[in-house]
Design an enzyme around this catalytic site. Structure first.
Site, short mmCIF file in Angstrom:
data_model
loop_
_atom_site.label_atom_id
_atom_site.label_comp_id
_atom_site.label_asym_id
_atom_site.label_seq_id
_atom_site.Cartn_x
_atom_site.Cartn_y
_atom_site.Cartn_z
N ARG A 20 0.83 -1.22 0.00
CA ARG A 20 0.00 0.00 0.00
C ARG A 20 0.85 1.26 0.00
O ARG A 20 0.55 2.22 -0.71
CB ARG A 20 -0.96 0.00 1.19
CG ARG A 20 -2.05 -1.05 1.08
CD ARG A 20 -2.87 -1.15 2.33
NE ARG A 20 -1.98 -1.52 3.44
CZ ARG A 20 -2.22 -1.27 4.72
NH1 ARG A 20 -3.34 -0.66 5.07
NH2 ARG A 20 -1.38 -1.65 5.65
N ASN A 38 -6.05 -2.91 2.29
CA ASN A 38 -5.98 -4.37 2.42
C ASN A 38 -7.39 -4.92 2.58
O ASN A 38 -8.25 -4.28 3.19
CB ASN A 38 -5.17 -4.76 3.66
CG ASN A 38 -3.68 -4.63 3.46
OD1 ASN A 38 -3.18 -4.53 2.34
ND2 ASN A 38 -2.94 -4.60 4.56
#
Length: 97
Positions: A20, A38
């Site tokens: 990320r 996520n």
């Protein structure tokens, strides 16, 4: 310049490998808006909005991933451009689409 919105799900070893953070950095450098998070099933989900060529480059970046990730599949769903993002963020919280 044509605009594009891509909703993307990335599978593989993409949790716990800074996927990320690297996605956010890549989007920042490309000037892309959107978010990444996520999912509880082990995938990463993201939405990218911006110039069509830059969004295409971002989707290709997802196929390679961060240095420690191992991407096995990238699912892309094209959506209507909405122009709703002014920056790219890592999001937390509610799961789902």
């Amino acid at each position: 310049m044509d605009k594009r919105r891509a909703h993307v799900w990335i599978s593989g070893r993409v949790h716990g490998v800074a996927f990320r953070a690297y996605t956010q950095e890549a989007a920042y450098h490309l000037g892309i808006g959107g978010w990444v998070r996520n999912l509880p099933d082990g995938r990463v989900e993201a939405v990218f909005e911006g110039d069509a060529d830059k969004v295409a480059r971002m989707v290709e970046w997802c196929r390679k991933g961060s240095p420690m990730s191992r991407v096995t599949e990238v699912e892309v769903r094209e959506e209507d451009f909405r122009g709703e993002f002014v920056r790219f963020e890592i999001t937390f919280g509610r799961w789902g689409a």
